[in-house]
Enzyme design. Structure first.
Site, PDB file in Angstrom:
ATOM      1  N   SER A   1       0.840  -1.196   0.000  1.00  8.43           N
ATOM      2  CA  SER A   1       0.000   0.000   0.000  1.00  8.43           C
ATOM      3  C   SER A   1       0.884   1.258   0.000  1.00  8.43           C
ATOM      4  O   SER A   1       1.630   1.477  -0.940  1.00  8.43           O
ATOM      5  CB  SER A   1      -0.954  -0.033   1.201  1.00  8.43           C
ATOM      6  OG  SER A   1      -1.978   0.923   1.055  1.00  8.43           O
TER       7      SER A   1
ATOM      8  N   LYS B   1     -19.952  17.777   2.643  1.00  9.18           N
ATOM      9  CA  LYS B   1     -19.010  18.007   3.739  1.00  9.18           C
ATOM     10  C   LYS B   1     -18.867  16.765   4.600  1.00  9.18           C
ATOM     11  O   LYS B   1     -17.783  16.459   5.091  1.00  9.18           O
ATOM     12  CB  LYS B   1     -19.490  19.196   4.595  1.00  9.18           C
ATOM     13  CG  LYS B   1     -18.584  19.513   5.774  1.00  9.18           C
ATOM     14  CD  LYS B   1     -17.191  19.890   5.297  1.00  9.18           C
ATOM     15  CE  LYS B   1     -16.265  20.199   6.482  1.00  9.18           C
ATOM     16  NZ  LYS B   1     -14.901  20.494   6.027  1.00  9.18           N
TER      17      LYS B   1
END
Length: 346
Positions: A172, A224
């Site tokens: 990763s 948001k």
């Protein structure tokens, strides 16, 4: 007798008082110096010299007692000859290999130190030098490992040849860093890949609703907050969250594809991991081998120098660490004795 014990006790109390006062004075001085001095120190390790020292010790240990004096004379002669060549400027100019270490956690906390080490190295390295990074990380936060990868990119942008060695894991975010090297080497069973993005969070909305507990979440901006822990998540929010993950994944794939152009990015960007030999077949690495083996090979024709910035610890911290290590060693020794006792005949 009692009078003698009283005098002896007073003497011990005075000595103890002097030791305490002296310790306080030293602590104050060390603290004052630490406040005005640098917070870190640069540790340099000549790996060629260390290896030669170990070779000589092993040669001496394996030799017959009568041969050791002759060996010592030969070692001294070699050292004098090397010194004369250096003073006369006849020593062959050798490439320098600089060695950095990066051990990553979830937040890539070592990135700040790595950036300072890269800056120090760029000030000293010459054209043609090589930088070897011994990297170990299973990944973590996207922005943290993005910054760590950018710090390593500075070496390549400065024209220095870079080699990343992976002995255990570069997955990763760890692979995000490693893939930017000119040469990527991995041990046969090192874990590499995991080119993917994952995110998860619990949601306790139904539990709160069951107990008549309301949570007010106020936002300005449509997206948001897409998914929340306490509020009721919507399908629109889930879809937006998935879009964000796909966007990050696309950035990840682009980063890898730009640095390893021969790689079939769609075939390996599935979030899977591969062991070293499998990673070589997939094109994720360039060669197999441990970092120790690679550095030992480079020592034959290059000067190999380890570089590390270490924090300067205060006196109290050093004493605390020493006590902690002593306790740990005592516990480990006790466990070893208990374990060994199981195999002893009674």
């Amino acid at each position: 007798m009692n009078e003698w014990l009283t005098d002896f006790g007073m003497f011990l109390a005075q000595v103890l008082s002097l030791v305490v006062i002296g310790g306080l004075v030293v602590a104050v001085v060390v603290k004052a110096r630490g406040e005005v001095g640098e917070r870190t120190r640069l540790r340099i390790e000549e790996l060629n010299t260390n290896r030669e020292y170990r070779r000589r010790r092993l040669t001496m240990a394996a030799s017959e007692p009568g041969e050791r004096k002759r060996l010592l004379k030969g070692f001294r002669k070699d050292d004098k000859s090397r010194g004369r060549r250096g003073r006369k400027g006849k020593a062959e100019s050798r490439q320098t290999v600089w060695v950095l270490d990066f051990h990553g956690d979830l937040r890539a906390s070592a990135t700040g130190r790595l950036g300072e080490e890269v800056s120090a190295l760029l000030d000293a390295a010459d054209e043609g030098d090589e930088v070897v990074i011994r990297l170990e990380s299973a990944g973590g936060l996207v922005h943290a490992y993005g910054l760590a990868a950018a710090e390593l990119d500075r070496l390549r942008e400065a024209g220095l040849r870079t080699t990343v060695c992976v002995d255990k894991v570069a997955a990763s975010g760890g692979y995000l860093m490693a893939c930017g090297a000119d040469q990527l080497r991995a041990a046969p069973f090192a874990v590499l890949g995991s080119i993917g993005v994952v995110a998860q969070l619990p949601n306790v909305h139904r539990l709160l609703k069951r107990h008549d507990i309301d949570v007010e979440l106020l936002t300005a901006g449509r997206y948001k907050r897409t998914l929340t822990v306490f509020g009721e998540n919507t399908e629109e929010g889930r879809e937006k969250f998935r879009e964000d993950l796909e966007g990050i994944h696309s950035l990840f794939k682009r980063h890898v594809a730009e640095r390893r152009r021969h790689l079939d990015i769609e075939a390996v960007a599935t979030g899977e991991v591969w062991y070293g030999s499998e990673a070589l077949e997939q094109g994720l690495v360039d060669a197999l081998g441990t970092s120790e083996a690679y550095l030992a090979e480079r020592m034959k024709d290059a000067r190999v120098i380890g570089l590390k910035l270490e924090p300067k610890r205060k006196l109290g911290e050093r004493l605390g660490m020493a006590v902690s290590r002593g306790v740990e060693r005592a516990v480990e020794r006790g466990l070893e004795v208990l374990d060994a006792s199981r195999w002893q005949k009674r």
